[in-house]
Design a protein around this motif. Structure first.
Motif, PDB file in Angstrom:
ATOM      1  N   ASP A  20      42.955  33.482  37.228  1.00 37.11           N
ATOM      2  CA  ASP A  20      43.040  32.438  36.202  1.00 37.11           C
ATOM      3  C   ASP A  20      43.275  33.023  34.808  1.00 37.11           C
ATOM      4  OD1 ASP A  20      40.627  33.698  35.926  1.00 37.11           O
ATOM      5  OD2 ASP A  20      39.418  31.871  35.778  1.00 37.11           O
ATOM      6  N   VAL A  21      43.881  34.230  34.749  1.00 32.65           N
ATOM      7  CA  VAL A  21      44.186  34.865  33.470  1.00 32.65           C
ATOM      8  C   VAL A  21      45.698  34.971  33.347  1.00 32.65           C
ATOM      9  CG1 VAL A  21      43.851  36.879  31.999  1.00 32.65           C
ATOM     10  CG2 VAL A  21      42.039  36.174  33.576  1.00 32.65           C
ATOM     11  N   TYR A  22      46.264  34.278  32.368  1.00 27.49           N
ATOM     12  CA  TYR A  22      47.712  34.162  32.261  1.00 27.49           C
ATOM     13  C   TYR A  22      48.214  34.642  30.907  1.00 27.49           C
ATOM     14  CZ  TYR A  22      47.102  31.164  36.339  1.00 27.49           C
ATOM     15  OH  TYR A  22      46.763  30.684  37.576  1.00 27.49           O
ATOM     16  N   ASP A  23      49.455  35.126  30.904  1.00 30.84           N
ATOM     17  CA  ASP A  23      50.145  35.464  29.667  1.00 30.84           C
ATOM     18  C   ASP A  23      50.461  34.175  28.928  1.00 30.84           C
ATOM     19  OD1 ASP A  23      52.453  35.936  27.872  1.00 30.84           O
ATOM     20  OD2 ASP A  23      52.337  37.979  28.664  1.00 30.84           O
ATOM     21  N   SER A  24      50.047  34.085  27.671  1.00 30.30           N
ATOM     22  CA  SER A  24      50.231  32.846  26.915  1.00 30.30           C
ATOM     23  C   SER A  24      51.696  32.550  26.621  1.00 30.30           C
ATOM     24  CB  SER A  24      49.452  32.922  25.591  1.00 30.30           C
ATOM     25  OG  SER A  24      49.904  34.013  24.805  1.00 30.30           O
ATOM     26  N   VAL A  25      52.548  33.573  26.700  1.00 28.59           N
ATOM     27  CA  VAL A  25      53.978  33.389  26.413  1.00 28.59           C
ATOM     28  C   VAL A  25      54.750  33.033  27.669  1.00 28.59           C
ATOM     29  CG1 VAL A  25      56.076  34.481  25.548  1.00 28.59           C
ATOM     30  CG2 VAL A  25      53.867  34.936  24.433  1.00 28.59           C
ATOM     31  N   THR A  26      54.565  33.831  28.737  1.00 24.96           N
ATOM     32  CA  THR A  26      55.355  33.624  29.958  1.00 24.96           C
ATOM     33  C   THR A  26      54.704  32.663  30.934  1.00 24.96           C
ATOM     34  OG1 THR A  26      54.295  35.461  31.147  1.00 24.96           O
ATOM     35  CG2 THR A  26      56.193  35.998  29.739  1.00 24.96           C
ATOM     36  N   GLY A  27      53.375  32.482  30.849  1.00 20.16           N
ATOM     37  CA  GLY A  27      52.675  31.630  31.803  1.00 20.16           C
ATOM     38  C   GLY A  27      52.377  32.315  33.114  1.00 20.16           C
ATOM     39  N   ARG A  28      52.764  33.589  33.251  1.00 18.69           N
ATOM     40  CA  ARG A  28      52.510  34.323  34.488  1.00 18.69           C
ATOM     41  C   ARG A  28      51.141  34.984  34.440  1.00 18.69           C
ATOM     42  NH1 ARG A  28      58.100  35.960  33.740  1.00 18.69           N
ATOM     43  NH2 ARG A  28      57.361  37.913  32.822  1.00 18.69           N
ATOM     44  N   ALA A  29      50.580  35.226  35.626  1.00 18.27           N
ATOM     45  CA  ALA A  29      49.295  35.921  35.706  1.00 18.27           C
ATOM     46  C   ALA A  29      49.431  37.315  35.109  1.00 18.27           C
ATOM     47  CB  ALA A  29      48.840  36.009  37.155  1.00 18.27           C
ATOM     48  N   LEU A  30      48.444  37.742  34.337  1.00 19.15           N
ATOM     49  CA  LEU A  30      48.469  39.075  33.756  1.00 19.15           C
ATOM     50  C   LEU A  30      48.310  40.117  34.855  1.00 19.15           C
ATOM     51  CD1 LEU A  30      46.318  38.556  30.539  1.00 19.15           C
ATOM     52  CD2 LEU A  30      48.779  38.960  30.665  1.00 19.15           C
ATOM     53  N   THR A  31      49.155  41.127  34.823  1.00 26.11           N
ATOM     54  CA  THR A  31      49.182  42.097  35.919  1.00 26.11           C
ATOM     55  C   THR A  31      47.905  42.925  35.995  1.00 26.11           C
ATOM     56  OG1 THR A  31      50.347  43.659  34.476  1.00 26.11           O
ATOM     57  CG2 THR A  31      51.688  42.265  35.911  1.00 26.11           C
ATOM     58  N   GLY A  32      47.150  43.009  34.907  1.00 29.10           N
ATOM     59  CA  GLY A  32      45.910  43.759  34.941  1.00 29.10           C
ATOM     60  C   GLY A  32      44.767  43.021  35.605  1.00 29.10           C
ATOM     61  N   SER A  33      45.040  41.853  36.168  1.00 32.40           N
ATOM     62  CA  SER A  33      43.976  41.043  36.758  1.00 32.40           C
ATOM     63  C   SER A  33      43.552  41.527  38.137  1.00 32.40           C
ATOM     64  CB  SER A  33      44.440  39.582  36.869  1.00 32.40           C
ATOM     65  OG  SER A  33      44.778  39.065  35.605  1.00 32.40           O
ATOM     66  N   TRP A  34      44.298  42.452  38.724  1.00 30.86           N
ATOM     67  CA  TRP A  34      43.958  42.911  40.068  1.00 30.86           C
ATOM     68  C   TRP A  34      44.129  44.428  40.150  1.00 30.86           C
ATOM     69  CZ3 TRP A  34      48.134  39.679  38.998  1.00 30.86           C
ATOM     70  CH2 TRP A  34      49.403  40.246  39.090  1.00 30.86           C
ATOM     71  N   GLY A  63      42.791  47.296  33.322  1.00 35.47           N
ATOM     72  CA  GLY A  63      42.943  46.239  34.313  1.00 35.47           C
ATOM     73  C   GLY A  63      41.611  45.864  34.925  1.00 35.47           C
ATOM     74  N   ALA A  64      41.439  46.154  36.224  1.00 38.86           N
ATOM     75  CA  ALA A  64      40.168  45.888  36.903  1.00 38.86           C
ATOM     76  C   ALA A  64      39.181  47.035  36.752  1.00 38.86           C
ATOM     77  CB  ALA A  64      40.417  45.598  38.383  1.00 38.86           C
ATOM     78  N   GLY A  65      39.644  48.204  36.262  1.00 44.79           N
ATOM     79  CA  GLY A  65      38.735  49.281  35.886  1.00 44.79           C
ATOM     80  C   GLY A  65      38.292  50.228  36.980  1.00 44.79           C
ATOM     81  N   LEU A  66      38.958  50.254  38.134  1.00 36.03           N
ATOM     82  CA  LEU A  66      38.479  51.084  39.239  1.00 36.03           C
ATOM     83  C   LEU A  66      38.426  52.582  38.904  1.00 36.03           C
ATOM     84  CD1 LEU A  66      37.468  51.236  42.164  1.00 36.03           C
ATOM     85  CD2 LEU A  66      39.860  51.429  42.886  1.00 36.03           C
ATOM     86  N   PRO A  67      39.464  53.203  38.325  1.00 40.90           N
ATOM     87  CA  PRO A  67      39.339  54.634  38.003  1.00 40.90           C
ATOM     88  C   PRO A  67      38.204  54.930  37.034  1.00 40.90           C
ATOM     89  CG  PRO A  67      41.645  54.001  38.054  1.00 40.90           C
ATOM     90  CD  PRO A  67      40.849  52.730  38.129  1.00 40.90           C
ATOM     91  N   GLY A  68      38.018  54.103  36.012  1.00 34.55           N
ATOM     92  CA  GLY A  68      36.924  54.319  35.074  1.00 34.55           C
ATOM     93  C   GLY A  68      35.565  54.192  35.740  1.00 34.55           C
ATOM     94  N   LEU A  69      35.416  53.210  36.605  1.00 34.19           N
ATOM     95  CA  LEU A  69      34.164  53.060  37.349  1.00 34.19           C
ATOM     96  C   LEU A  69      33.931  54.258  38.268  1.00 34.19           C
ATOM     97  CD1 LEU A  69      34.387  49.276  38.302  1.00 34.19           C
ATOM     98  CD2 LEU A  69      32.934  50.303  36.538  1.00 34.19           C
ATOM     99  N   THR A  70      35.006  54.784  38.847  1.00 29.84           N
ATOM    100  CA  THR A  70      34.889  55.974  39.684  1.00 29.84           C
ATOM    101  C   THR A  70      34.407  57.162  38.864  1.00 29.84           C
ATOM    102  OG1 THR A  70      36.633  55.183  41.173  1.00 29.84           O
ATOM    103  CG2 THR A  70      36.145  57.538  41.220  1.00 29.84           C
TER     104      THR A  70
END
Length: 212
Positions: A20-34, A63-70
């Motif tokens: 449910d996180v979208y680019d306000s310009v394009t309307g597409r889901a932000l790629t960092g959401s997954w 994005g989702a932060g997996l490397p940082g959490l690792t």
């Protein structure tokens, strides 16, 4: 999207992916959401190749932060996860879900801005080499947060445009050292294709010779 369980270094991470996180310009889901496959590749590689004990770590375009959490799992004393503002609530949720609130911070960082957050011992990035307009801004940010001895590690899926993006960073004076190339398909952790991925060490102007 939803909640994923991802195993790294015999540890199960809980990762919330957003729908449910979208680019306000394009309307597409932000790629960092997954979680992107490059983040999986980098996280697994880190767990067997890097020493994070007592180090300060920042993840750019987390994005989702997996490397940082690792990195936090592997002993980093401080981890800063950074991205654009709409993705910060998801990052905070993942920090809390994995019990790292004491050592992992979340902060907005727009590449090329004057925000000072460093320096850091280690910089992590995954799948950030795709937008030509961002390469100069990324380079400016790396210059500000790196010091002598800072290690910069980046994983990326190898696409037709990847070479051009890397050349744009090299034109700014950075060196690129490829340290790992893989096509391994990891079904357990949800990698959906077997495209090629590479891990690079990026040598900043102030840094000494590669550590590998």
């Amino acid at each position: 999207m939803g909640i994923r369980e991802i195993q790294v270094a015999a540890h199960n991470f809980t990762v919330h992916e957003l729908d449910d996180v979208y680019d306000s310009v394009t309307g597409r889901a932000l790629t960092g959401s997954w979680v992107w496959n490059s983040a999986l590749v980098l996280s697994h590689w880190m767990s067997t190749h890097l020493n994070f004990q007592g180090k300060a770590v920042v993840e750019l375009g987390a994005g989702a932060g997996l490397p940082g959490l690792t990195a936090a799992l592997l002993g980093a004393s401080r981890v800063l996860l950074t991205d654009i503002q709409p993705l910060l609530p998801g990052l905070l949720k993942n920090v809390e879900a994995n019990g790292f609130k004491e050592r992992v911070e979340v902060r907005e960082l727009v590449w090329g801005s004057e925000t000072e957050s460093g320096p850091f011992d280690v910089v992590l990035m995954s799948d950030v080499f795709y937008d030509p307009e961002n390469m100069v801004r990324l380079g400016n940010t790396l210059e500000r947060i790196c010091r002598e001895g800072t290690e910069v590690w980046a994983a990326t899926e190898l696409r037709p445009s990847t070479g051009d993006r890397l050349n744009e960073l090299m034109n700014q004076g950075f060196q690129m050292v490829e340290v790992q190339l893989t096509t391994q398909l990891d079904v357990q952790n949800g990698m959906e294709d077997s495209n090629q991925f590479a891990i690079f060490q990026i040598i900043c102007h102030v840094s000494p010779t590669p550590v590998i």
